[in-house]
Design an enzyme around this catalytic site. Structure first.
Site, PDB file in Angstrom:
ATOM      1  N   CYS A 131      81.575  33.430 -89.281  1.00 36.38           N
ATOM      2  CA  CYS A 131      82.532  32.438 -88.783  1.00 36.38           C
ATOM      3  C   CYS A 131      83.623  32.180 -89.823  1.00 36.38           C
ATOM      4  O   CYS A 131      83.381  31.499 -90.817  1.00 36.38           O
ATOM      5  CB  CYS A 131      81.782  31.146 -88.451  1.00 36.38           C
ATOM      6  SG  CYS A 131      82.865  29.816 -87.961  1.00 36.38           S
ATOM      7  N   CYS A 134      84.419  28.596 -90.614  1.00 33.09           N
ATOM      8  CA  CYS A 134      83.363  27.871 -91.315  1.00 33.09           C
ATOM      9  C   CYS A 134      83.293  28.301 -92.774  1.00 33.09           C
ATOM     10  O   CYS A 134      83.257  27.484 -93.677  1.00 33.09           O
ATOM     11  CB  CYS A 134      82.005  28.169 -90.691  1.00 33.09           C
ATOM     12  SG  CYS A 134      82.007  28.125 -88.898  1.00 33.09           S
ATOM     13  N   ASP A 135      83.252  29.605 -92.987  1.00 29.96           N
ATOM     14  CA  ASP A 135      82.889  30.122 -94.302  1.00 29.96           C
ATOM     15  C   ASP A 135      84.061  30.708 -95.078  1.00 29.96           C
ATOM     16  O   ASP A 135      83.906  31.044 -96.255  1.00 29.96           O
ATOM     17  CB  ASP A 135      81.788  31.190 -94.148  1.00 29.96           C
ATOM     18  CG  ASP A 135      80.495  30.586 -93.612  1.00 29.96           C
ATOM     19  OD1 ASP A 135      80.356  29.352 -93.697  1.00 29.96           O
ATOM     20  OD2 ASP A 135      79.652  31.326 -93.107  1.00 29.96           O
TER      21      ASP A 135
HETATM   22  P1  FAD Z   1      73.517  26.659 -80.327  1.00 30.99           P
HETATM   23  O1  FAD Z   1      73.645  26.037 -81.647  1.00 30.99           O
HETATM   24  O2  FAD Z   1      73.539  28.141 -80.219  1.00 30.99           O
HETATM   25  O3  FAD Z   1      72.167  26.115 -79.680  1.00 30.99           O
HETATM   26  C1  FAD Z   1      71.629  26.693 -78.532  1.00 30.99           C
HETATM   27  C2  FAD Z   1      70.280  26.082 -78.208  1.00 30.99           C
HETATM   28  O4  FAD Z   1      69.806  26.611 -76.973  1.00 30.99           O
HETATM   29  C3  FAD Z   1      69.182  26.403 -79.226  1.00 30.99           C
HETATM   30  O5  FAD Z   1      68.316  25.292 -79.317  1.00 30.99           O
HETATM   31  C4  FAD Z   1      68.481  27.588 -78.595  1.00 30.99           C
HETATM   32  O6  FAD Z   1      67.153  27.755 -79.060  1.00 30.99           O
HETATM   33  C5  FAD Z   1      68.495  27.159 -77.142  1.00 30.99           C
HETATM   34  N1  FAD Z   1      68.331  28.214 -76.149  1.00 30.99           N
HETATM   35  C6  FAD Z   1      69.021  29.362 -75.998  1.00 30.99           C
HETATM   36  N2  FAD Z   1      68.585  30.034 -74.907  1.00 30.99           N
HETATM   37  C7  FAD Z   1      67.592  29.272 -74.362  1.00 30.99           C
HETATM   38  C8  FAD Z   1      66.748  29.406 -73.217  1.00 30.99           C
HETATM   39  N3  FAD Z   1      66.834  30.450 -72.377  1.00 30.99           N
HETATM   40  N4  FAD Z   1      65.846  28.421 -72.970  1.00 30.99           N
HETATM   41  C9  FAD Z   1      65.745  27.341 -73.791  1.00 30.99           C
HETATM   42  N5  FAD Z   1      66.525  27.159 -74.874  1.00 30.99           N
HETATM   43  C10 FAD Z   1      67.430  28.113 -75.146  1.00 30.99           C
HETATM   44  N6  FAD Z   1      80.193  25.786 -86.857  1.00 30.99           N
HETATM   45  C11 FAD Z   1      80.832  24.830 -87.553  1.00 30.99           C
HETATM   46  O7  FAD Z   1      81.440  23.943 -86.960  1.00 30.99           O
HETATM   47  N7  FAD Z   1      80.771  24.825 -88.930  1.00 30.99           N
HETATM   48  C12 FAD Z   1      80.097  25.750 -89.643  1.00 30.99           C
HETATM   49  O8  FAD Z   1      80.102  25.725 -90.883  1.00 30.99           O
HETATM   50  C13 FAD Z   1      79.420  26.781 -88.918  1.00 30.99           C
HETATM   51  N8  FAD Z   1      78.780  27.778 -89.570  1.00 30.99           N
HETATM   52  C14 FAD Z   1      78.092  28.704 -88.860  1.00 30.99           C
HETATM   53  C15 FAD Z   1      77.355  29.672 -89.556  1.00 30.99           C
HETATM   54  C16 FAD Z   1      76.594  30.598 -88.881  1.00 30.99           C
HETATM   55  C17 FAD Z   1      75.778  31.602 -89.667  1.00 30.99           C
HETATM   56  C18 FAD Z   1      76.565  30.576 -87.448  1.00 30.99           C
HETATM   57  C19 FAD Z   1      75.706  31.552 -86.676  1.00 30.99           C
HETATM   58  C20 FAD Z   1      77.323  29.637 -86.745  1.00 30.99           C
HETATM   59  C21 FAD Z   1      78.095  28.701 -87.434  1.00 30.99           C
HETATM   60  N9  FAD Z   1      78.873  27.744 -86.776  1.00 30.99           N
HETATM   61  C22 FAD Z   1      79.500  26.758 -87.495  1.00 30.99           C
HETATM   62  C23 FAD Z   1      78.964  27.713 -85.305  1.00 30.99           C
HETATM   63  C24 FAD Z   1      78.043  26.619 -84.732  1.00 30.99           C
HETATM   64  O9  FAD Z   1      76.761  26.778 -85.281  1.00 30.99           O
HETATM   65  C25 FAD Z   1      78.022  26.686 -83.214  1.00 30.99           C
HETATM   66  O10 FAD Z   1      79.338  26.573 -82.694  1.00 30.99           O
HETATM   67  C26 FAD Z   1      77.166  25.569 -82.616  1.00 30.99           C
HETATM   68  O11 FAD Z   1      75.854  25.593 -83.131  1.00 30.99           O
HETATM   69  C27 FAD Z   1      77.115  25.672 -81.100  1.00 30.99           C
HETATM   70  O12 FAD Z   1      76.270  24.700 -80.594  1.00 30.99           O
HETATM   71  P2  FAD Z   1      75.561  24.860 -79.195  1.00 30.99           P
HETATM   72  O13 FAD Z   1      74.713  23.648 -79.035  1.00 30.99           O
HETATM   73  O14 FAD Z   1      76.557  25.166 -78.154  1.00 30.99           O
HETATM   74  O15 FAD Z   1      74.643  26.172 -79.295  1.00 30.99           O
END
Ligand code: FAD
Length: 307
Positions: A131, A134-135
Protein backbone atom coordinates in the site's frame (compact mmCIF):
# COMPACT_ATOMS: atom_id res chain seq x y z
CA UNK A 1 -32.55 -13.73 13.92
CA UNK A 2 -30.35 -10.69 14.15
CA UNK A 3 -31.76 -7.37 12.99
CA UNK A 4 -28.39 -6.72 11.39
CA UNK A 5 -26.01 -9.54 10.55
CA UNK A 6 -22.55 -8.28 9.60
CA UNK A 7 -20.23 -10.57 7.64
CA UNK A 8 -16.57 -9.54 8.04
CA UNK A 9 -14.72 -8.24 11.09
CA UNK A 10 -12.23 -5.70 9.74
CA UNK A 11 -12.46 -1.91 10.23
CA UNK A 12 -15.64 -1.74 8.10
CA UNK A 13 -17.42 -4.55 9.95
CA UNK A 14 -16.35 -3.30 13.38
CA UNK A 15 -17.63 0.21 12.62
CA UNK A 16 -20.89 -1.23 11.31
CA UNK A 17 -21.28 -3.28 14.50
CA UNK A 18 -20.72 -0.31 16.80
CA UNK A 19 -23.20 1.85 14.89
CA UNK A 20 -25.85 -0.90 14.77
CA UNK A 21 -25.49 -1.88 18.41
CA UNK A 22 -25.77 1.76 19.47
CA UNK A 23 -29.25 1.80 17.86
CA UNK A 24 -30.24 -0.94 20.30
CA UNK A 25 -30.96 -3.47 17.58
CA UNK A 26 -29.91 -7.12 17.63
CA UNK A 27 -26.47 -7.13 16.05
CA UNK A 28 -24.30 -10.09 15.06
CA UNK A 29 -20.89 -10.02 13.45
CA UNK A 30 -19.35 -13.12 11.94
CA UNK A 31 -15.72 -13.09 10.81
CA UNK A 32 -13.16 -15.53 9.58
CA UNK A 33 -10.44 -13.49 11.30
CA UNK A 34 -11.56 -10.55 13.41
CA UNK A 35 -9.32 -7.58 12.63
CA UNK A 36 -8.95 -8.36 8.94
CA UNK A 37 -6.05 -6.95 6.95
CA UNK A 38 -5.13 -4.75 9.90
CA UNK A 39 -3.74 -7.89 11.56
CA UNK A 40 -1.14 -8.13 8.79
CA UNK A 41 -0.02 -4.52 9.09
CA UNK A 42 2.88 -3.38 11.21
CA UNK A 43 2.83 0.35 11.40
CA UNK A 44 -0.29 2.45 10.84
CA UNK A 45 0.21 6.21 10.71
CA UNK A 46 -2.79 7.52 8.79
CA UNK A 47 -5.71 6.73 11.05
CA UNK A 48 -6.61 10.31 11.79
CA UNK A 49 -6.16 11.29 15.47
CA UNK A 50 -3.97 8.20 16.05
CA UNK A 51 -0.52 9.30 14.85
CA UNK A 52 0.96 5.83 15.25
CA UNK A 53 -0.33 2.37 16.02
CA UNK A 54 0.40 -1.21 15.12
CA UNK A 55 -1.92 -3.60 13.30
CA UNK A 56 -2.48 -6.17 16.05
CA UNK A 57 -3.02 -3.36 18.57
CA UNK A 58 -5.63 -1.70 16.37
CA UNK A 59 -7.30 -5.06 15.74
CA UNK A 60 -7.60 -5.56 19.52
CA UNK A 61 -8.98 -2.06 19.92
CA UNK A 62 -11.60 -2.70 17.23
CA UNK A 63 -12.73 -5.84 19.01
CA UNK A 64 -12.78 -4.15 22.45
CA UNK A 65 -14.89 -1.32 21.09
CA UNK A 66 -17.43 -3.75 19.62
CA UNK A 67 -17.47 -5.75 22.88
CA UNK A 68 -18.49 -2.63 24.84
CA UNK A 69 -21.88 -3.05 23.21
CA UNK A 70 -24.41 -5.79 23.07
CA UNK A 71 -23.20 -7.22 19.77
CA UNK A 72 -22.54 -10.90 19.33
CA UNK A 73 -19.14 -11.71 17.81
CA UNK A 74 -18.82 -15.04 16.03
CA UNK A 75 -15.11 -15.33 15.17
CA UNK A 76 -13.26 -18.01 13.21
CA UNK A 77 -16.19 -18.76 10.91
CA UNK A 78 -16.28 -18.40 7.15
CA UNK A 79 -19.52 -17.50 5.36
CA UNK A 80 -20.03 -19.53 2.19
CA UNK A 81 -23.57 -18.68 1.06
CA UNK A 82 -26.09 -15.83 1.27
CA UNK A 83 -29.76 -16.55 0.56
CA UNK A 84 -32.99 -14.63 0.76
CA UNK A 85 -35.57 -16.26 3.06
CA UNK A 86 -39.03 -15.10 4.09
CA UNK A 87 -37.77 -13.43 7.26
CA UNK A 88 -34.80 -11.76 5.57
CA UNK A 89 -31.53 -13.50 4.86
CA UNK A 90 -29.70 -16.68 5.75
CA UNK A 91 -25.91 -16.88 5.84
CA UNK A 92 -24.49 -20.39 5.73
CA UNK A 93 -21.09 -20.99 7.30
CA UNK A 94 -18.38 -23.42 6.18
CA UNK A 95 -19.06 -25.42 9.36
CA UNK A 96 -22.59 -26.12 8.08
CA UNK A 97 -24.24 -23.90 10.70
CA UNK A 98 -26.26 -20.88 9.60
CA UNK A 99 -27.18 -17.43 10.89
CA UNK A 100 -30.13 -15.27 9.92
CA UNK A 101 -30.59 -11.53 9.71
CA UNK A 102 -33.43 -9.22 8.73
CA UNK A 103 -30.72 -7.17 7.04
CA UNK A 104 -27.12 -8.00 6.17
CA UNK A 105 -23.97 -5.90 5.89
CA UNK A 106 -21.16 -7.43 3.85
CA UNK A 107 -17.68 -6.25 4.85
CA UNK A 108 -15.48 -9.15 3.80
CA UNK A 109 -12.62 -6.96 2.60
CA UNK A 110 -9.98 -7.90 0.08
CA UNK A 111 -6.54 -9.39 -0.24
CA UNK A 112 -3.54 -8.14 -2.20
CA UNK A 113 -2.45 -10.44 -4.98
CA UNK A 114 1.06 -11.68 -4.27
CA UNK A 115 3.86 -12.56 -6.68
CA UNK A 116 4.35 -15.92 -4.96
CA UNK A 117 8.12 -15.88 -5.36
CA UNK A 118 10.71 -16.97 -2.76
CA UNK A 119 11.36 -14.31 -0.13
CA UNK A 120 8.16 -12.33 -0.66
CA UNK A 121 6.23 -13.77 2.26
CA UNK A 122 9.29 -13.68 4.58
CA UNK A 123 9.82 -9.95 4.05
CA UNK A 124 6.24 -8.64 4.22
CA UNK A 125 6.41 -5.57 6.49
CA UNK A 126 10.23 -5.80 6.27
CA UNK A 127 10.53 -4.10 2.93
CA UNK A 128 7.81 -5.86 0.96
CA UNK A 129 4.76 -3.60 0.96
CA UNK A 130 1.42 -3.42 -0.81
CA UNK A 131 0.00 0.00 0.00
CA UNK A 132 1.86 3.13 -1.21
CA UNK A 133 -0.45 5.49 0.71
CA UNK A 134 0.27 3.57 3.89
CA UNK A 135 3.92 2.63 3.70
CA UNK A 136 5.40 5.08 1.16
CA UNK A 137 6.79 7.47 3.80
CA UNK A 138 8.73 4.60 5.43
CA UNK A 139 10.95 4.50 2.33
CA UNK A 140 11.78 8.18 2.14
CA UNK A 141 15.13 8.70 0.37
CA UNK A 142 15.57 4.96 -0.33
CA UNK A 143 15.70 2.88 -3.49
CA UNK A 144 12.59 0.87 -4.21
CA UNK A 145 10.86 -1.16 -6.90
CA UNK A 146 7.20 -1.23 -7.90
CA UNK A 147 5.99 -4.51 -9.38
CA UNK A 148 3.21 -4.10 -11.95
CA UNK A 149 2.67 -1.69 -14.81
CA UNK A 150 -1.10 -1.32 -14.67
CA UNK A 151 -2.80 1.81 -13.38
CA UNK A 152 -2.15 1.03 -9.72
CA UNK A 153 1.53 0.20 -10.31
CA UNK A 154 2.20 3.29 -12.39
CA UNK A 155 0.25 5.53 -9.98
CA UNK A 156 2.26 4.07 -7.12
CA UNK A 157 5.55 4.65 -8.97
CA UNK A 158 4.65 8.30 -9.69
CA UNK A 159 3.54 8.82 -6.09
CA UNK A 160 6.63 7.16 -4.60
CA UNK A 161 9.09 8.84 -6.98
CA UNK A 162 8.36 12.06 -5.09
CA UNK A 163 9.45 10.50 -1.80
CA UNK A 164 12.13 7.94 -2.50
CA UNK A 165 15.52 8.33 -4.22
CA UNK A 166 14.85 5.93 -7.08
CA UNK A 167 12.03 3.74 -8.39
CA UNK A 168 12.43 0.72 -10.66
CA UNK A 169 9.09 -0.21 -12.20
CA UNK A 170 8.95 -3.84 -13.24
CA UNK A 171 6.32 -5.10 -15.70
CA UNK A 172 6.01 -8.73 -16.78
CA UNK A 173 4.42 -7.88 -20.12
CA UNK A 174 6.08 -6.27 -23.16
CA UNK A 175 4.23 -3.00 -22.52
CA UNK A 176 2.78 -1.09 -19.59
CA UNK A 177 -1.00 -1.33 -19.35
CA UNK A 178 -1.64 1.92 -17.46
CA UNK A 179 -3.51 4.86 -19.05
CA UNK A 180 -1.39 6.87 -21.51
CA UNK A 181 -1.51 10.01 -19.43
CA UNK A 182 -0.02 8.12 -16.45
CA UNK A 183 2.65 6.51 -18.62
CA UNK A 184 3.67 9.91 -20.00
CA UNK A 185 3.91 11.30 -16.49
CA UNK A 186 5.97 8.33 -15.35
CA UNK A 187 8.38 8.61 -18.28
CA UNK A 188 8.94 12.31 -17.54
CA UNK A 189 10.33 11.57 -14.07
CA UNK A 190 14.12 11.64 -13.72
CA UNK A 191 14.42 9.05 -10.95
CA UNK A 192 12.40 6.20 -12.48
CA UNK A 193 13.68 3.22 -14.49
CA UNK A 194 11.08 1.17 -16.37
CA UNK A 195 11.74 -2.50 -17.12
CA UNK A 196 9.31 -4.42 -19.32
CA UNK A 197 9.28 -8.15 -20.16
CA UNK A 198 10.79 -8.64 -16.72
CA UNK A 199 9.74 -11.48 -14.47
CA UNK A 200 10.51 -11.06 -10.80
CA UNK A 201 11.80 -14.38 -9.52
CA UNK A 202 13.01 -13.70 -5.98
CA UNK A 203 13.00 -11.20 -3.14
CA UNK A 204 16.37 -11.17 -1.39
CA UNK A 205 17.19 -10.01 2.11
CA UNK A 206 19.66 -10.19 4.97
CA UNK A 207 17.30 -12.00 7.31
CA UNK A 208 16.01 -8.73 8.75
CA UNK A 209 15.10 -6.57 5.74
CA UNK A 210 14.84 -6.63 1.98
CA UNK A 211 18.15 -5.98 0.20
CA UNK A 212 17.08 -6.52 -3.40
CA UNK A 213 15.27 -8.54 -5.99
CA UNK A 214 16.12 -10.86 -8.83
CA UNK A 215 14.39 -10.68 -12.19
CA UNK A 216 14.64 -12.54 -15.45
CA UNK A 217 14.63 -10.67 -18.76
CA UNK A 218 11.94 -12.63 -20.63
CA UNK A 219 13.45 -11.76 -24.01
CA UNK A 220 17.13 -12.62 -23.45
CA UNK A 221 16.62 -15.05 -20.57
CA UNK A 222 19.32 -13.22 -18.60
CA UNK A 223 19.00 -12.99 -14.84
CA UNK A 224 19.64 -9.64 -13.13
CA UNK A 225 19.88 -8.48 -9.54
CA UNK A 226 18.70 -5.07 -8.34
CA UNK A 227 19.83 -3.74 -4.96
CA UNK A 228 17.05 -1.87 -3.15
CA UNK A 229 15.32 -1.46 0.19
CA UNK A 230 11.65 -1.70 -0.65
CA UNK A 231 9.31 -3.52 -3.03
CA UNK A 232 5.73 -2.42 -3.61
CA UNK A 233 3.68 -5.21 -5.14
CA UNK A 234 0.89 -3.71 -7.26
CA UNK A 235 -0.54 -6.60 -9.21
CA UNK A 236 -4.12 -6.44 -8.01
CA UNK A 237 -6.42 -6.29 -5.01
CA UNK A 238 -8.83 -9.20 -4.96
CA UNK A 239 -12.15 -8.72 -3.12
CA UNK A 240 -13.31 -11.59 -0.88
CA UNK A 241 -16.60 -11.94 -2.73
CA UNK A 242 -16.27 -15.23 -4.65
CA UNK A 243 -19.06 -16.68 -2.49
CA UNK A 244 -21.48 -13.89 -3.50
CA UNK A 245 -21.25 -13.97 -7.28
CA UNK A 246 -24.63 -15.67 -7.80
CA UNK A 247 -26.40 -13.52 -5.20
CA UNK A 248 -25.77 -9.87 -6.01
CA UNK A 249 -24.23 -7.56 -8.59
CA UNK A 250 -20.44 -7.42 -8.70
CA UNK A 251 -18.30 -5.44 -11.15
CA UNK A 252 -15.78 -7.09 -13.48
CA UNK A 253 -13.19 -7.06 -10.68
CA UNK A 254 -15.54 -8.85 -8.31
CA UNK A 255 -16.24 -5.78 -6.18
CA UNK A 256 -19.76 -5.43 -4.78
CA UNK A 257 -21.66 -2.67 -6.57
CA UNK A 258 -23.12 -0.24 -4.05
CA UNK A 259 -24.74 3.16 -4.13
CA UNK A 260 -23.74 6.05 -1.89
CA UNK A 261 -25.68 4.49 1.03
CA UNK A 262 -23.89 1.18 0.68
CA UNK A 263 -27.05 -0.47 -0.70
CA UNK A 264 -26.37 -3.44 -2.99
CA UNK A 265 -28.51 -4.82 -5.82
CA UNK A 266 -30.50 -6.80 -3.20
CA UNK A 267 -32.73 -4.63 -0.96
CA UNK A 268 -31.80 -5.23 2.68
CA UNK A 269 -28.22 -6.21 1.86
CA UNK A 270 -25.61 -3.50 2.32
CA UNK A 271 -21.86 -3.54 1.78
CA UNK A 272 -18.89 -1.50 2.97
CA UNK A 273 -15.12 -1.29 2.75
CA UNK A 274 -12.58 -3.02 0.55
CA UNK A 275 -15.07 -5.61 -0.80
CA UNK A 276 -16.99 -2.85 -2.62
CA UNK A 277 -16.45 -0.56 -5.60
CA UNK A 278 -15.58 2.31 -3.24
CA UNK A 279 -12.26 3.79 -4.38
CA UNK A 280 -9.10 4.18 -2.25
CA UNK A 281 -8.98 1.20 0.06
CA UNK A 282 -7.96 2.54 3.48
CA UNK A 283 -8.80 1.89 7.13
CA UNK A 284 -10.38 5.28 7.76
CA UNK A 285 -12.43 4.94 4.58
CA UNK A 286 -13.57 1.42 5.50
CA UNK A 287 -14.64 2.66 8.94
CA UNK A 288 -16.65 5.50 7.41
CA UNK A 289 -18.25 3.16 4.92
CA UNK A 290 -19.14 0.62 7.61
CA UNK A 291 -20.77 3.32 9.72
CA UNK A 292 -22.77 4.60 6.78
CA UNK A 293 -23.92 1.13 5.69
CA UNK A 294 -25.05 0.49 9.25
CA UNK A 295 -27.11 3.67 9.40
CA UNK A 296 -28.59 2.79 5.99
CA UNK A 297 -29.49 -0.69 7.27
CA UNK A 298 -31.21 0.92 10.26
CA UNK A 299 -33.22 3.18 7.93
CA UNK A 300 -34.20 0.09 5.94
CA UNK A 301 -35.32 -1.77 9.08
CA UNK A 302 -37.52 1.03 10.42
CA UNK A 303 -39.33 1.19 7.09
CA UNK A 304 -40.21 -2.51 7.02
CA UNK A 305 -43.96 -3.13 7.50
CA UNK A 306 -44.86 -3.96 11.11
CA UNK A 307 -45.37 -7.72 11.64
P1 FAD B 1 -10.61 -6.28 5.84
O1 FAD B 1 -9.71 -5.58 6.75
O2 FAD B 1 -10.05 -7.04 4.70
O3 FAD B 1 -11.51 -7.25 6.73
C1 FAD B 1 -12.30 -8.24 6.14
C2 FAD B 1 -12.94 -9.11 7.21
O4 FAD B 1 -13.83 -10.03 6.59
C3 FAD B 1 -11.94 -9.98 7.98
O5 FAD B 1 -12.41 -10.11 9.31
C4 FAD B 1 -12.02 -11.30 7.25
O6 FAD B 1 -11.60 -12.40 8.05
C5 FAD B 1 -13.51 -11.37 6.98
N1 FAD B 1 -13.93 -12.26 5.90
C6 FAD B 1 -13.52 -12.30 4.62
N2 FAD B 1 -14.22 -13.24 3.93
C7 FAD B 1 -15.10 -13.79 4.82
C8 FAD B 1 -16.10 -14.79 4.73
N3 FAD B 1 -16.38 -15.43 3.59
N4 FAD B 1 -16.81 -15.09 5.86
C9 FAD B 1 -16.57 -14.45 7.03
N5 FAD B 1 -15.64 -13.48 7.16
C10 FAD B 1 -14.92 -13.16 6.07
N6 FAD B 1 -4.81 1.08 5.39
C11 FAD B 1 -4.58 2.25 6.02
O7 FAD B 1 -5.48 3.09 6.10
N7 FAD B 1 -3.36 2.49 6.60
C12 FAD B 1 -2.34 1.60 6.58
O8 FAD B 1 -1.25 1.87 7.09
C13 FAD B 1 -2.57 0.35 5.91
N8 FAD B 1 -1.58 -0.56 5.80
C14 FAD B 1 -1.83 -1.75 5.22
C15 FAD B 1 -0.82 -2.72 5.19
C16 FAD B 1 -1.05 -3.97 4.67
C17 FAD B 1 0.06 -5.00 4.69
C18 FAD B 1 -2.34 -4.28 4.13
C19 FAD B 1 -2.64 -5.66 3.58
C20 FAD B 1 -3.35 -3.31 4.12
C21 FAD B 1 -3.11 -2.05 4.65
N9 FAD B 1 -4.08 -1.04 4.66
C22 FAD B 1 -3.85 0.14 5.32
C23 FAD B 1 -5.41 -1.26 4.04
C24 FAD B 1 -6.45 -1.58 5.13
O9 FAD B 1 -5.96 -2.61 5.94
C25 FAD B 1 -7.78 -1.94 4.48
O10 FAD B 1 -8.23 -0.90 3.63
C26 FAD B 1 -8.86 -2.20 5.54
O11 FAD B 1 -8.46 -3.20 6.45
C27 FAD B 1 -10.17 -2.61 4.88
O12 FAD B 1 -11.10 -2.92 5.86
P2 FAD B 1 -12.32 -3.88 5.58
O13 FAD B 1 -13.05 -4.00 6.87
O14 FAD B 1 -13.06 -3.43 4.39
O15 FAD B 1 -11.69 -5.30 5.16
Amino acid sequence: PFDVLIVGGGPAGAAAAVYAARKGIRTGIVAERFGGQVLDTMSIENLISVPHTEGPKLARALEEHVRQYDAEIINGQQAVKLEQISAGFKVTLASGASLTGTSVILSTGARWRKMNVPGEQDYINKGVAFCPHCDGPLFKGKKIAVIGGGNSGVEAAIDLAGLVSHVTLIEYDKVLRADDVLQRKLKSLPNVTILTSAKTTEVTGDGKRVTGLVYEDRVSGEVHKVALEGIFVQIGLVPNTEWLKDTLSLNERGEIITDIYGSTSVPGVFAAGDCTIAPYKQIVIAMGEGSRASLAAFDYLIRLPAE
